[in-house]
Design a protein around this motif. Structure first.
Motif, PDB file in Angstrom:
ATOM      1  N   ASN A   1      39.788  67.233  61.689  1.00 24.46           N
ATOM      2  CA  ASN A   1      39.462  67.627  60.317  1.00 24.46           C
ATOM      3  C   ASN A   1      39.975  66.571  59.348  1.00 24.46           C
ATOM      4  O   ASN A   1      40.852  65.780  59.674  1.00 24.46           O
ATOM      5  CB  ASN A   1      40.137  68.965  59.968  1.00 24.46           C
ATOM      6  CG  ASN A   1      39.632  70.094  60.822  1.00 24.46           C
ATOM      7  OD1 ASN A   1      38.435  70.308  60.922  1.00 24.46           O
ATOM      8  ND2 ASN A   1      40.547  70.788  61.476  1.00 24.46           N
ATOM      9  N   LEU A   2      39.453  66.624  58.151  1.00 14.02           N
ATOM     10  CA  LEU A   2      39.972  65.809  57.056  1.00 14.02           C
ATOM     11  C   LEU A   2      41.018  66.654  56.340  1.00 14.02           C
ATOM     12  O   LEU A   2      40.747  67.800  55.970  1.00 14.02           O
ATOM     13  CB  LEU A   2      38.837  65.444  56.090  1.00 14.02           C
ATOM     14  CG  LEU A   2      39.246  64.769  54.795  1.00 14.02           C
ATOM     15  CD1 LEU A   2      39.844  63.393  55.064  1.00 14.02           C
ATOM     16  CD2 LEU A   2      38.045  64.649  53.866  1.00 14.02           C
ATOM     17  N   TRP A   3      42.220  66.120  56.181  1.00 11.45           N
ATOM     18  CA  TRP A   3      43.269  66.845  55.480  1.00 11.45           C
ATOM     19  C   TRP A   3      44.174  65.849  54.783  1.00 11.45           C
ATOM     20  O   TRP A   3      44.107  64.651  55.015  1.00 11.45           O
ATOM     21  CB  TRP A   3      44.059  67.749  56.429  1.00 11.45           C
ATOM     22  CG  TRP A   3      44.697  67.049  57.592  1.00 11.45           C
ATOM     23  CD1 TRP A   3      44.088  66.622  58.736  1.00 11.45           C
ATOM     24  CD2 TRP A   3      46.074  66.684  57.727  1.00 11.45           C
ATOM     25  NE1 TRP A   3      45.005  66.012  59.570  1.00 11.45           N
ATOM     26  CE2 TRP A   3      46.219  66.041  58.979  1.00 11.45           C
ATOM     27  CE3 TRP A   3      47.190  66.831  56.916  1.00 11.45           C
ATOM     28  CZ2 TRP A   3      47.446  65.559  59.432  1.00 11.45           C
ATOM     29  CZ3 TRP A   3      48.408  66.347  57.377  1.00 11.45           C
ATOM     30  CH2 TRP A   3      48.520  65.732  58.612  1.00 11.45           C
ATOM     31  N   TYR A   4      44.997  66.375  53.902  1.00 13.63           N
ATOM     32  CA  TYR A   4      45.852  65.530  53.064  1.00 13.63           C
ATOM     33  C   TYR A   4      47.298  65.970  53.184  1.00 13.63           C
ATOM     34  O   TYR A   4      47.600  67.128  53.438  1.00 13.63           O
ATOM     35  CB  TYR A   4      45.409  65.625  51.596  1.00 13.63           C
ATOM     36  CG  TYR A   4      43.965  65.261  51.419  1.00 13.63           C
ATOM     37  CD1 TYR A   4      43.578  63.932  51.297  1.00 13.63           C
ATOM     38  CD2 TYR A   4      42.985  66.240  51.401  1.00 13.63           C
ATOM     39  CE1 TYR A   4      42.248  63.586  51.162  1.00 13.63           C
ATOM     40  CE2 TYR A   4      41.642  65.898  51.260  1.00 13.63           C
ATOM     41  CZ  TYR A   4      41.281  64.580  51.148  1.00 13.63           C
ATOM     42  OH  TYR A   4      39.967  64.233  51.011  1.00 13.63           O
ATOM     43  N   ASP A   5      48.166  65.020  52.978  1.00 11.36           N
ATOM     44  CA  ASP A   5      49.593  65.298  52.908  1.00 11.36           C
ATOM     45  C   ASP A   5      50.150  64.406  51.809  1.00 11.36           C
ATOM     46  O   ASP A   5      49.404  63.660  51.177  1.00 11.36           O
ATOM     47  CB  ASP A   5      50.262  65.016  54.250  1.00 11.36           C
ATOM     48  CG  ASP A   5      51.565  65.780  54.433  1.00 11.36           C
ATOM     49  OD1 ASP A   5      52.016  66.444  53.475  1.00 11.36           O
ATOM     50  OD2 ASP A   5      52.140  65.704  55.529  1.00 11.36           O
ATOM     51  N   LEU A   6      51.422  64.493  51.589  1.00  5.87           N
ATOM     52  CA  LEU A   6      52.045  63.712  50.527  1.00  5.87           C
ATOM     53  C   LEU A   6      52.902  62.599  51.105  1.00  5.87           C
ATOM     54  O   LEU A   6      53.463  62.726  52.194  1.00  5.87           O
ATOM     55  CB  LEU A   6      52.916  64.615  49.648  1.00  5.87           C
ATOM     56  CG  LEU A   6      52.213  65.787  48.984  1.00  5.87           C
ATOM     57  CD1 LEU A   6      53.210  66.577  48.154  1.00  5.87           C
ATOM     58  CD2 LEU A   6      51.045  65.331  48.141  1.00  5.87           C
ATOM     59  N   HIS A   7      53.014  61.548  50.333  1.00  3.98           N
ATOM     60  CA  HIS A   7      53.929  60.459  50.673  1.00  3.98           C
ATOM     61  C   HIS A   7      55.333  61.072  50.761  1.00  3.98           C
ATOM     62  O   HIS A   7      55.710  61.911  49.927  1.00  3.98           O
ATOM     63  CB  HIS A   7      53.857  59.407  49.558  1.00  3.98           C
ATOM     64  CG  HIS A   7      54.518  58.132  49.882  1.00  3.98           C
ATOM     65  ND1 HIS A   7      55.873  58.023  50.099  1.00  3.98           N
ATOM     66  CD2 HIS A   7      54.013  56.887  50.042  1.00  3.98           C
ATOM     67  CE1 HIS A   7      56.175  56.780  50.362  1.00  3.98           C
ATOM     68  NE2 HIS A   7      55.057  56.059  50.332  1.00  3.98           N
ATOM     69  N   PRO A   8      56.126  60.706  51.768  1.00  6.52           N
ATOM     70  CA  PRO A   8      57.478  61.274  51.889  1.00  6.52           C
ATOM     71  C   PRO A   8      58.330  61.113  50.622  1.00  6.52           C
ATOM     72  O   PRO A   8      59.142  61.988  50.306  1.00  6.52           O
ATOM     73  CB  PRO A   8      58.080  60.504  53.059  1.00  6.52           C
ATOM     74  CG  PRO A   8      56.896  60.141  53.900  1.00  6.52           C
ATOM     75  CD  PRO A   8      55.794  59.839  52.912  1.00  6.52           C
ATOM     76  N   ILE A   9      58.154  60.042  49.885  1.00  5.87           N
ATOM     77  CA  ILE A   9      58.905  59.871  48.636  1.00  5.87           C
ATOM     78  C   ILE A   9      58.474  60.912  47.612  1.00  5.87           C
ATOM     79  O   ILE A   9      59.299  61.450  46.860  1.00  5.87           O
ATOM     80  CB  ILE A   9      58.744  58.434  48.094  1.00  5.87           C
ATOM     81  CG1 ILE A   9      59.453  57.445  49.032  1.00  5.87           C
ATOM     82  CG2 ILE A   9      59.279  58.310  46.668  1.00  5.87           C
ATOM     83  CD1 ILE A   9      59.250  55.978  48.674  1.00  5.87           C
ATOM     84  N   VAL A  10      57.198  61.259  47.596  1.00  7.68           N
ATOM     85  CA  VAL A  10      56.691  62.281  46.668  1.00  7.68           C
ATOM     86  C   VAL A  10      57.259  63.651  47.037  1.00  7.68           C
ATOM     87  O   VAL A  10      57.615  64.440  46.150  1.00  7.68           O
ATOM     88  CB  VAL A  10      55.154  62.293  46.652  1.00  7.68           C
ATOM     89  CG1 VAL A  10      54.616  63.444  45.823  1.00  7.68           C
ATOM     90  CG2 VAL A  10      54.618  60.960  46.132  1.00  7.68           C
ATOM     91  N   ILE A  11      57.370  63.932  48.318  1.00  3.18           N
ATOM     92  CA  ILE A  11      57.970  65.204  48.744  1.00  3.18           C
ATOM     93  C   ILE A  11      59.402  65.293  48.232  1.00  3.18           C
ATOM     94  O   ILE A  11      59.836  66.335  47.733  1.00  3.18           O
ATOM     95  CB  ILE A  11      57.903  65.365  50.280  1.00  3.18           C
ATOM     96  CG1 ILE A  11      56.441  65.495  50.716  1.00  3.18           C
ATOM     97  CG2 ILE A  11      58.732  66.569  50.746  1.00  3.18           C
ATOM     98  CD1 ILE A  11      56.227  65.445  52.216  1.00  3.18           C
ATOM     99  N   TYR A  12      60.131  64.202  48.320  1.00  4.47           N
ATOM    100  CA  TYR A  12      61.491  64.164  47.771  1.00  4.47           C
ATOM    101  C   TYR A  12      61.471  64.476  46.270  1.00  4.47           C
ATOM    102  O   TYR A  12      62.290  65.261  45.780  1.00  4.47           O
ATOM    103  CB  TYR A  12      62.124  62.797  48.041  1.00  4.47           C
ATOM    104  CG  TYR A  12      63.491  62.657  47.425  1.00  4.47           C
ATOM    105  CD1 TYR A  12      64.625  63.030  48.137  1.00  4.47           C
ATOM    106  CD2 TYR A  12      63.658  62.181  46.124  1.00  4.47           C
ATOM    107  CE1 TYR A  12      65.884  62.923  47.578  1.00  4.47           C
ATOM    108  CE2 TYR A  12      64.913  62.070  45.556  1.00  4.47           C
ATOM    109  CZ  TYR A  12      66.019  62.442  46.282  1.00  4.47           C
ATOM    110  OH  TYR A  12      67.273  62.345  45.710  1.00  4.47           O
ATOM    111  N   LEU A  13      60.537  63.864  45.537  1.00  3.50           N
ATOM    112  CA  LEU A  13      60.439  64.106  44.093  1.00  3.50           C
ATOM    113  C   LEU A  13      60.142  65.569  43.789  1.00  3.50           C
ATOM    114  O   LEU A  13      60.733  66.150  42.870  1.00  3.50           O
ATOM    115  CB  LEU A  13      59.351  63.221  43.469  1.00  3.50           C
ATOM    116  CG  LEU A  13      59.621  61.730  43.429  1.00  3.50           C
ATOM    117  CD1 LEU A  13      58.375  60.977  42.973  1.00  3.50           C
ATOM    118  CD2 LEU A  13      60.802  61.417  42.523  1.00  3.50           C
ATOM    119  N   LEU A  14      59.238  66.174  44.555  1.00  2.00           N
ATOM    120  CA  LEU A  14      58.906  67.590  44.345  1.00  2.00           C
ATOM    121  C   LEU A  14      60.117  68.478  44.607  1.00  2.00           C
ATOM    122  O   LEU A  14      60.369  69.431  43.867  1.00  2.00           O
ATOM    123  CB  LEU A  14      57.738  68.004  45.236  1.00  2.00           C
ATOM    124  CG  LEU A  14      56.376  67.434  44.874  1.00  2.00           C
ATOM    125  CD1 LEU A  14      55.346  67.818  45.935  1.00  2.00           C
ATOM    126  CD2 LEU A  14      55.921  67.890  43.502  1.00  2.00           C
TER     127      LEU A  14
END
Length: 146
Positions: free
Chosen positions: A124-137
């Motif tokens: 499937n096509l799916w998305y995740d976040l850059h690990p640095i962005v997860i830290y920011l969230l």
């Protein structure tokens, strides 16, 4: 991991980076070669600062402190342009692996092209976040459990 490790080892001598730090760099890249190179570049910039401050020091290696400093710089660079709406969209993608609706399409594409959002394709096509962005969230409190 091995592919990334081999690519990095072609660019930088093994004696200049601690093994576990190389693994952290690969993980923090989110599996995106461009991001691994960007993190490595920032680490090398931090090493150059240390060399300029203490030219007689000859045993500088990319270690945890240098990686932490490099990641802090990259986090700050990534956080500057983000609006509250973008943080909300990123939070949705974190939880659902897709955007909610088409109304955020331009914002979504901008975040995707700037590597805040990572696109993966397998069955499937799916998305995740850059690990640095997860830290920011996490830091902003968007991922706290209710």
């Amino acid at each position: 991991m091995n592919t990334f490790r081999k690519l990095v080892e072609k660019r930088i001598d093994n004696n200049l980076i601690e093994t576990e730090i190389l693994e952290q760099i690969i993980l923090k890249s989110g599996g995106v070669l461009r991001e691994a190179i960007r993190i490595m570049n920032q680490c090398c910039s931090e090493c150059l600062v240390l060399i300029r401050m203490e030219p007689e020091q000859t045993n500088i290696k990319i270690n945890k402190d240098i990686l932490d400093t490099a990641l802090r710089e990259l986090r700050n660079d990534m956080a500057r342009p983000l609006s509250n709406n973008e943080y909300k969209l990123l939070t949705t993608i974190y939880h659902k692996f897709n955007p909610d609706d088409e109304s955020d399409q331009d914002q979504f594409l901008d975040l995707l092209h700037n590597v805040y959002i990572l696109e993966y394709i397998n069955d499937n096509l799916w998305y995740d976040l850059h690990p640095i962005v997860i830290y920011l969230l996490n830091r902003k409190g968007y991922l706290l459990e209710s």
